[in-house]
Motif scaffolding. Structure first.
Motif, PDB file in Angstrom:
ATOM      1  N   ALA A   1       7.928  -3.319   2.665  1.00 25.34           N
ATOM      2  CA  ALA A   1       6.573  -3.474   2.105  1.00 25.34           C
ATOM      3  C   ALA A   1       6.451  -4.904   1.589  1.00 25.34           C
ATOM      4  O   ALA A   1       6.748  -5.191   0.427  1.00 25.34           O
TER       5      ALA A   1
ATOM      6  N   SER B   1       2.699  -5.123  -4.573  1.00 20.04           N
ATOM      7  CA  SER B   1       1.554  -4.229  -4.835  1.00 20.04           C
ATOM      8  C   SER B   1       1.656  -2.968  -3.975  1.00 20.04           C
ATOM      9  O   SER B   1       1.282  -1.878  -4.411  1.00 20.04           O
ATOM     10  N   ASN B   2       2.202  -3.106  -2.780  1.00 18.03           N
ATOM     11  CA  ASN B   2       2.402  -1.907  -1.948  1.00 18.03           C
ATOM     12  C   ASN B   2       3.483  -1.013  -2.555  1.00 18.03           C
ATOM     13  O   ASN B   2       3.359   0.202  -2.589  1.00 18.03           O
TER      14      ASN B   2
ATOM     15  N   LYS C   1      -5.129  -5.600   1.443  1.00 19.64           N
ATOM     16  CA  LYS C   1      -4.153  -4.864   0.630  1.00 19.64           C
ATOM     17  C   LYS C   1      -4.739  -3.585   0.043  1.00 19.64           C
ATOM     18  O   LYS C   1      -4.041  -2.602  -0.135  1.00 19.64           O
TER      19      LYS C   1
ATOM     20  N   THR D   1       4.893  -2.420   7.070  1.00 16.78           N
ATOM     21  CA  THR D   1       3.445  -2.556   7.034  1.00 16.78           C
ATOM     22  C   THR D   1       3.116  -4.021   7.293  1.00 16.78           C
ATOM     23  O   THR D   1       3.781  -4.919   6.767  1.00 16.78           O
TER      24      THR D   1
ATOM     25  N   GLN E   1      -6.925 -11.296   2.121  1.00 17.45           N
ATOM     26  CA  GLN E   1      -5.645 -10.619   1.889  1.00 17.45           C
ATOM     27  C   GLN E   1      -5.798  -9.487   0.872  1.00 17.45           C
ATOM     28  O   GLN E   1      -5.269  -8.398   1.052  1.00 17.45           O
TER      29      GLN E   1
END
Ligand code: GRF
Length: 202
Positions: free
Chosen positions: A85, A12-13, A169, A106, A165
């Motif tokens: 990521a 997702s990042n 995110k 991250t 989480q």
């Protein structure tokens, strides 16, 4: 600024970075995505027409050899910056030495609190009232390099690991895109931060 993004999971990042860099005005582009597994997030790279590569640890006799192959694959793209990521492996020293300080990660906690692979679960287990996100330069340690930016995220009563989480995110995606933009525009000088951190600790 040419970027290689390393992932292990859903990405997702990565997707947030792909969306941001798809805008021609954004001063950075993702030239390739690397993974240590058949990460679902590799689908995002394919959707955006970005090449990807996988280097499976199972294919190597030891971590160092795996790291050397991963490094060779990364360097084929001559990136200016490598972004971890959701990459769930420790990069061996030879890889860090070759890429740092142009190597950032991250982490879903306020380092040095809750380092390691279960940061969200650990924050919950510790009863933390707030946690957050850290973007940092990767050094030889585990989640120990110089912090670039942090943002807090509240822990709410009844939070499950998944709910927390996802809340993390949501913040993390934007923080990572902003940090990459700051690096691309020179507002964040990785070499200077790396150097000042070394002199401070030596
Ligand atoms: C991110 O929160 C990252 O900080 C942590 O694992 C998560 C990966 O999420 N290490 P995704 O693969 O980017 O969706």
């Amino acid at each position: 600024l040419s970027i290689v993004v390393l992932i292990s999971g859903g990405g997702s990042n990565l997707r947030a970075l792909l969306e941001a860099t798809a805008d021609g005005a954004f001063p950075a582009r993702i030239v390739a995505v690397g993974a240590d597994t058949e990460a679902p997030g590799l689908d995002h790279a394919e959707q955006f027409g970005v090449p990807s590569f996988t280097v499976f640890p199972s294919g190597f006799p030891n971590r160092g050899d795996w790291g050397d192959e991963l490094l060779a694959q990364i360097q084929q793209w001559s990136p200016d910056l490598v972004v971890c990521a959701g990459f769930m492996r420790i990069l061996p020293p030879r890889v860090v030495a070759a890429l740092s300080p142009n190597l950032i990660n991250t982490h879903p906690a306020l380092l040095p609190l809750f380092p390691g692979a279960h940061a969200v679960r650990d924050a919950l287990a510790a009863g933390a009232r707030e946690t957050g996100v850290t973007v940092h330069i990767v050094d030889e340690g585990v989640d120990t390099g110089p912090t670039l930016v942090q943002r807090t995220v509240p822990v709410l009563p009844g939070d499950t690991e998944h709910v927390l989480q996802e809340r993390i995110k949501t913040i993390e995606r934007d923080l990572l895109v902003q940090t990459v933009l700051d690096i691309a525009t020179g507002r964040t000088d990785l070499a200077a931060i790396h150097q000042s951190n070394r002199s401070a600790t030596t």
